[in-house]
Design a protein around this motif. Structure first.
Motif, PDB file in Angstrom:
ATOM      1  N   MET A   1       0.858  -1.182   0.000  1.00 54.95           N
ATOM      2  CA  MET A   1       0.000   0.000   0.000  1.00 54.95           C
ATOM      3  C   MET A   1       0.893   1.229   0.000  1.00 54.95           C
ATOM      4  O   MET A   1       1.971   1.235   0.598  1.00 54.95           O
ATOM      5  N   GLY A   2       0.460   2.258  -0.680  1.00 56.38           N
ATOM      6  CA  GLY A   2       1.250   3.475  -0.708  1.00 56.38           C
ATOM      7  C   GLY A   2       0.431   4.660  -1.156  1.00 56.38           C
ATOM      8  O   GLY A   2      -0.627   4.502  -1.765  1.00 56.38           O
ATOM      9  N   GLY A   3       0.919   5.830  -0.864  1.00 57.01           N
ATOM     10  CA  GLY A   3       0.211   7.037  -1.276  1.00 57.01           C
ATOM     11  C   GLY A   3       0.439   8.175  -0.314  1.00 57.01           C
ATOM     12  O   GLY A   3       1.334   8.149   0.539  1.00 57.01           O
ATOM     13  N   VAL A   4      -0.410   9.173  -0.448  1.00 56.58           N
ATOM     14  CA  VAL A   4      -0.310  10.352   0.407  1.00 56.58           C
ATOM     15  C   VAL A   4      -1.660  11.045   0.412  1.00 56.58           C
ATOM     16  O   VAL A   4      -2.364  11.080  -0.599  1.00 56.58           O
TER      17      VAL A   4
ATOM     18  N   PRO B   1      -4.018  14.227   3.131  1.00 56.44           N
ATOM     19  CA  PRO B   1      -3.767  15.294   4.107  1.00 56.44           C
ATOM     20  C   PRO B   1      -3.255  14.822   5.463  1.00 56.44           C
ATOM     21  O   PRO B   1      -2.721  15.631   6.231  1.00 56.44           O
ATOM     22  N   ALA B   2      -3.398  13.521   5.760  1.00 57.83           N
ATOM     23  CA  ALA B   2      -2.901  12.999   7.035  1.00 57.83           C
ATOM     24  C   ALA B   2      -1.446  12.595   6.967  1.00 57.83           C
ATOM     25  O   ALA B   2      -0.814  12.394   8.008  1.00 57.83           O
ATOM     26  N   GLY B   3      -0.902  12.444   5.751  1.00 56.46           N
ATOM     27  CA  GLY B   3       0.483  12.045   5.620  1.00 56.46           C
ATOM     28  C   GLY B   3       0.667  10.901   4.646  1.00 56.46           C
ATOM     29  O   GLY B   3      -0.182  10.626   3.796  1.00 56.46           O
ATOM     30  N   ARG B   4       1.788  10.222   4.793  1.00 54.13           N
ATOM     31  CA  ARG B   4       2.174   9.117   3.914  1.00 54.13           C
ATOM     32  C   ARG B   4       1.376   7.861   4.255  1.00 54.13           C
ATOM     33  O   ARG B   4       1.069   7.605   5.412  1.00 54.13           O
ATOM     34  N   THR B   5       1.066   7.045   3.248  1.00 57.35           N
ATOM     35  CA  THR B   5       0.287   5.832   3.488  1.00 57.35           C
ATOM     36  C   THR B   5       1.148   4.715   4.063  1.00 57.35           C
ATOM     37  O   THR B   5       0.726   4.015   4.990  1.00 57.35           O
ATOM     38  N   SER B   6       2.343   4.508   3.532  1.00 59.56           N
ATOM     39  CA  SER B   6       3.187   3.410   3.999  1.00 59.56           C
ATOM     40  C   SER B   6       3.506   3.575   5.481  1.00 59.56           C
ATOM     41  O   SER B   6       3.599   4.691   6.002  1.00 59.56           O
ATOM     42  N   GLY B   7       3.659   2.434   6.149  1.00 62.57           N
ATOM     43  CA  GLY B   7       3.931   2.475   7.572  1.00 62.57           C
ATOM     44  C   GLY B   7       2.760   2.971   8.392  1.00 62.57           C
ATOM     45  O   GLY B   7       2.899   3.237   9.580  1.00 62.57           O
ATOM     46  N   HIS B   8       1.601   3.116   7.762  1.00 62.87           N
ATOM     47  CA  HIS B   8       0.377   3.611   8.432  1.00 62.87           C
ATOM     48  C   HIS B   8       0.566   5.013   9.009  1.00 62.87           C
ATOM     49  O   HIS B   8      -0.108   5.389   9.969  1.00 62.87           O
ATOM     50  N   GLN B   9       1.482   5.806   8.408  1.00 63.44           N
ATOM     51  CA  GLN B   9       1.724   7.143   8.962  1.00 63.44           C
ATOM     52  C   GLN B   9       0.459   8.000   8.941  1.00 63.44           C
ATOM     53  O   GLN B   9       0.112   8.633   9.938  1.00 63.44           O
ATOM     54  N   GLY B  10      -0.225   8.051   7.784  1.00 58.07           N
ATOM     55  CA  GLY B  10      -1.435   8.850   7.685  1.00 58.07           C
ATOM     56  C   GLY B  10      -2.505   8.381   8.644  1.00 58.07           C
ATOM     57  O   GLY B  10      -3.200   9.185   9.279  1.00 58.07           O
ATOM     58  N   TYR B  11      -2.660   7.074   8.769  1.00 63.26           N
ATOM     59  CA  TYR B  11      -3.634   6.528   9.723  1.00 63.26           C
ATOM     60  C   TYR B  11      -3.276   6.956  11.143  1.00 63.26           C
ATOM     61  O   TYR B  11      -4.148   7.391  11.916  1.00 63.26           O
ATOM     62  N   ARG B  12      -1.995   6.847  11.512  1.00 58.39           N
ATOM     63  CA  ARG B  12      -1.591   7.192  12.881  1.00 58.39           C
ATOM     64  C   ARG B  12      -1.898   8.648  13.208  1.00 58.39           C
ATOM     65  O   ARG B  12      -2.214   8.971  14.358  1.00 58.39           O
TER      66      ARG B  12
END
Length: 648
Positions: free
Chosen positions: A23-26, A28-39
Motif C-alpha cells: 500500500m502506498g500514497g499520500v 492530508p494525514a500524511g504518507r500511506t506506507s507504515g500507516h503514517q497517515g492513519y496514525r
C-alpha cells in the motif's frame, strides 16, 4: 505442495484470493506506507513512542527538519536538533498544517482569485492607447485606427461608441477549507517532473511508496511472471484539471495564454495508469481506468479483484490520484451547493468570523452539517493471488474477497439519492456472513462510511447502513467516517477509507469522528454506533462504502490480516503457511528499511523516463508466444476459447 493445494482449491470450485501485499500514497494525514497517515488520525490514542514517531516523520515530510547522512537532524536554518527537540518544537505546527485546514494557496486567502469581469465601456471621446504590436488581436475591429510608432509599438485610436472589454479583478474565495497534503510536501521534488499536473506527481509518489512498502522487488516479479499476468487499473474521477492539464488548456484562449503540447494528453483520466506503465512499472499487461465519480477507487479495485479471483492476472496495481483543490473545481462544486462554504459554516454555528479552528472542523459527517470539504489524495494497492503471495513470502496486509457495484435506477435528478447502495452493502455483508460466520459479522466488523458531511448524505447513507444492520441482526455497528479528518478526495475517497481500515487492523483502533458533537436528529442510528474519539476494536473485516455522484455505488469487503491467514489455512496446508512465514523475513526487512528511510524524509520516487523503450521490431513473434527483450518470461498466446470452433 503448493501446486497440490491450488489444484485442490480448483476442485472445490474456489477462486484465487486477492490479498493486499503493498500500500502506498499520500493524503492530508500524511504518507500511506507504515500507516503514517492513519496514525495521524488516532494520534492522541497512541502510545507516546508511536506519537513521537508520527510527529517526527511528518516534520521530516514537511521539511521542517532534515535528517543528514550521518543520522543527525537539522532544522531549515541548519541548526542541530535531536529527535525529542523536533517533536516538541514542531508538534503544534504539524497538527495545524495537516488534515483539513484553511486553504494555504494565497489566491484563497489574501490575494484573491484572479478573474475577469465582462464590461461594456461607453466612450464619449476618442480613446487613444499604446500597445505592443504582438499584443494586438489578430482580427482588429473595423473602426480601430492603428499608427506605427516603431517596430515594437503601435498607437491605437478607438472612436466614440461602445467597447466590450474584460476587466481584471480579484475575487475573494467563498470556500476556504480543504484537505491538503501536509504543508511543505511537494511530490514533484522526488523525480524529474517537467510541468506534470499535480495529480500525476502524486501518482508517481504513491505508486513508488506502495512498491517500497511491499518489500518486494518489482524486477524479480517481472522476471518470473508472464507479462500478461500483470495489470494496472488506475485513474481518477475528473482527470487533471489544474493549469498543467486540462484546466490550463480549457481556459488558455480566454486567459490570453498559449496551450502547451502537454496539457491535452496529460489531462486524461486514465493517465495515472499510463504513467505507471510507462515510467514506474514498465508493464505491458492489461491496463485501464474505471471512472465512477466518488466510487472510482473501488471501481478500479473491483477490476483488479475480479481479475485475480478469476485467474486472469496474478499481480495487479490499483489506485487513484485526485488533485481537485483548484479555484475552478471548487467553484463548480460550490455552485452546485455541495461544498461547505464560509457563509454556510458561519450560519451553522452562528459565527460572524471563522477562525483556523473553525476551518479544521468544516467536515462533520452525520452531525449537523452544510456540505462536504474537498481534498486531494493518491492511494495505491498491490494485489496478488494468494498462491503467489505465499510462494514469495509477501507481507499480507489483508485481503479483498469482493467489491460490489450497482446503479441507482430511475432518479428524480442525477444528484438525487437512489437504491444502489442498499444492494452493494447487502451483498458485501452477505459474503462476510458466509466467510466469517454470523457471530464474527455482528461482533467483529465495522463500517467505513462514505460520510461526506452533506445534509442529504447523513440521512440517506445512515438509512442504508441501519437497514442492512437490521436485516442481519447487527446491533451497535461501529461507523468510521474518515472524511472528518482528510476531506473528500473525490475518486480517491475509497482509497483513503481502505488504507485507514488497514491501519485499524494493525493498531486495533477505529478513528472517531472528532467533529461529531452530536448525531443529527435525522440520522438513522438505531443499530449504528457513532463515536467522537478513537475506539479500541479488534476487527475481522471492514466494509468500505461509497455513494458516488450520479448513482455510482460501491462496497468492498476487506478482511484483516488475521482473518486472511485463517482463511489461507483453510485453503492451503499448514506446511505451505510455515514456508511462507519463513520467506517473509527478507520481505519484512526490506519493508522496514524503506519505512525507516521514509520516516526521515528520504523518498526516492521510481521514475524511469526513456528506459528500455521498445517499439516493435525488437520483438520475437511466434505462433505460440511473443518474446520481449528485458522481460524474463514470454507472453503466451495460448488464449482460452470458450466459444467452440465452427470447424467441429
Amino acid at each position: 505442495m503448493m501446486h497440490d493445494c491450488t489444484q485442490l482449491n480448483e476442485e472445490r470450485g474456489l477462486s484465487q484470493l486477492p490479498v493486499i501485499v503493498g500500500m502506498g500514497g499520500v493524503n492530508p494525514a500524511g504518507r500511506t506506507s507504515g500507516h503514517q497517515g492513519y496514525r495521524r488520525t488516532v494520534l492522541d490514542a497512541l502510545p507516546q513512542e508511536e506519537q513521537a514517531r508520527t510527529l517526527l516523520g511528518l516534520a521530516a515530510m514537511m521539511r521542517l527538519a532534515r535528517c543528514q547522512d550521518d543520522g543527525s537532524w537539522r532544522d531549515a536554518n541548519g541548526q542541530s536538533l535531536d529527535e525529542a527537540d523536533i517533536v516538541e518544537r514542531f508538534h503544534q505546527h504539524v497538527l495545524d498544517h495537516t488534515l483539513i485546514r484553511r486553504i494555504e494557496d494565497p489566491r484563497f486567502t489574501t490575494d484573491g482569485i484572479p478573474a475577469n469581469r465582462q464590461a461594456r465601456l461607453d466612450i464619449e471621446a476618442p480613446l487613444v492607447f499604446r500597445i505592443r504590436r504582438r499584443q494586438l488581436p489578430d482580427s482588429l475591429p473595423e473602426t480601430w485606427q492603428v499608427h506605427e510608432i516603431d517596430r515594437r509599438q503601435v498607437e491605437v485610436t478607438v472612436p466614440p461608441g461602445h467597447l466590450d472589454v474584460m476587466l481584471p479583478e480579484r475575487r475573494m474565495a467563498q470556500v476556504r477549507a480543504a484537505g491538503q497534503l501536509p504543508q511543505g510536501f511537494d511530490p514533484s521534488r522526488f523525480y524529474r517532473s517537467v510541468h506534470h499536473p499535480r495529480g500525476l506527481s502524486m501518482t508517481v509518489f504513491g505508486a513508488s511508496d506502495c512498491l517500497g512498502q511491499s518489500g518486494l522487488s518489482w524486477e524479480e516479479l517481472r522476471e518470473r511472471l508472464d507479462p500478461d499476468a500483470i495489470a494496472v487499473y488506475a485513474g481518477n474521477s475528473i482527470g487533471q484539471l489544474d493549469d498543467e492539464g486540462w484546466g490550463g488548456l480549457l481556459k488558455s484562449f480566454v486567459a490570453g495564454q498559449r496551450a502547451t503540447s502537454k496539457q491535452m494528453p496529460l489531462g486524461y483520466g486514465q493517465m495515472p495508469a499510463d504513467f505507471l506503465n510507462a515510467y514506474v512499472l514498465g508493464s505491458v499487461g492489461a491496463t485501464g481506468a474505471v471512472q465512477g465519480a466518488c466510487a472510482s477507487f473501488l471501481y478500479n479495485l473491483r477490476q483488479g479483484v475480479e481479475d485475480i479471483a478469476n485467474g486472469r492476472r496474478r499481480v495487479v496495481m490499483v489506485g487513484t490520484s485526485d488533485a481537485p483543490v483548484t479555484p475552478e473545481i471548487i467553484e463548480g462544486f460550490r455552485a452546485m451547493g455541495a461544498l461547505a462554504d464560509d457563509d454556510s459554516l458561519k450560519a451553522l454555528d452562528a459565527l460572524t468570523l471563522l477562525t483556523d479552528a473553525d476551518y479544521q472542523r468544516a467536515c462533520r459527517p452525520f452531525a449537523r452539517n452544510c456540505g462536504f470539504t474537498i481534498a486531494e489524495a493518491s492511494q495505491f494497492l498491490m494485489l496478488m493471488d494468494d498462491e503467489l503471495a505465499l510462494e514469495l513470502g509477501a507481507r499480507i496486509l489483508g485481503s479483498v474477497p469482493a467489491v460490489y457495484t450497482n446503479a441507482d435506477g430511475w432518479k428524480r435528478s442525477i444528484s438525487a439519492p437512489g437504491i444502489g447502495n442498499y444492494l452493494t452493502l447487502s451483498k458485501a455483508v452477505s459474503l462476510a456472513n458466509q466467510i466469517l460466520g454470523p457471530d464474527a459479522l455482528r461482533q467483529r466488523t465495522f463500517l467505513h462510511a462514505h460520510g461526506t458531511s452533506t445534509p442529504k448524505n447523513r440521512v440517506t447513507e445512515s438509512h442504508v447502513l441501519d437497514r442492512v444492520a437490521h436485516a442481519y441482526g447487527i446491533d451497535d455497528w461501529p461507523v468510521v467516517a474518515i472524511k472528518a479528518f482528510v476531506g473528500h478526495s473525490q475518486g480517491s475517497a475509497g482509497g483513503d477509507q481502505l488504507v485507514s481500515a488497514l491501519g485499524s487492523f494493525a493498531y486495533g483502533l477505529l478513528p472517531g469522528i472528532p467533529t461529531l458533537d452530536a448525531v443529527a436528529d435525522d440520522v438513522h442510528d438505531e443499530r449504528l454506533r457513532f463515536f467522537s474519539t478513537p475506539l479500541s476494536f479488534q476487527a475481522d473485516a471492514a466494509f468500505i462504502n461509497a455513494k458516488g455522484f450520479g448513482g455510482n455505488n460501491a462496497t468492498g469487503l476487506v478482511l484483516s490480516p488475521e482473518a486472511t491467514e485463517r482463511l489461507l489455512t483453510k485453503r492451503h496446508d499448514s506446511a505451505a503457511l510455515e514456508r511462507w512465514k519463513a520467506r517473509q523475513a527478507v520481505t519484512l526487512e526490506r519493508a522496514t528499511d524503506y519505512e525507516t528511510h521514509a520516516d526521515k524524509g528520504h523518498f526516492q520516487a521510481v521514475y524511469r523516463f526513456g528506459e528500455g523503450v521498445l517499439e516493435g521490431p525488437e520483438l520475437d513473434v511466434r505462433a505460440d508466444r511473443i518474446d520481449i527483450p528485458g522481460y524474463g518470461q514470454p507472453v503466451s498466446l495460448s488464449v482460452d476459447n470458450p466459444f467452440g470452433s465452427i470447424n467441429d
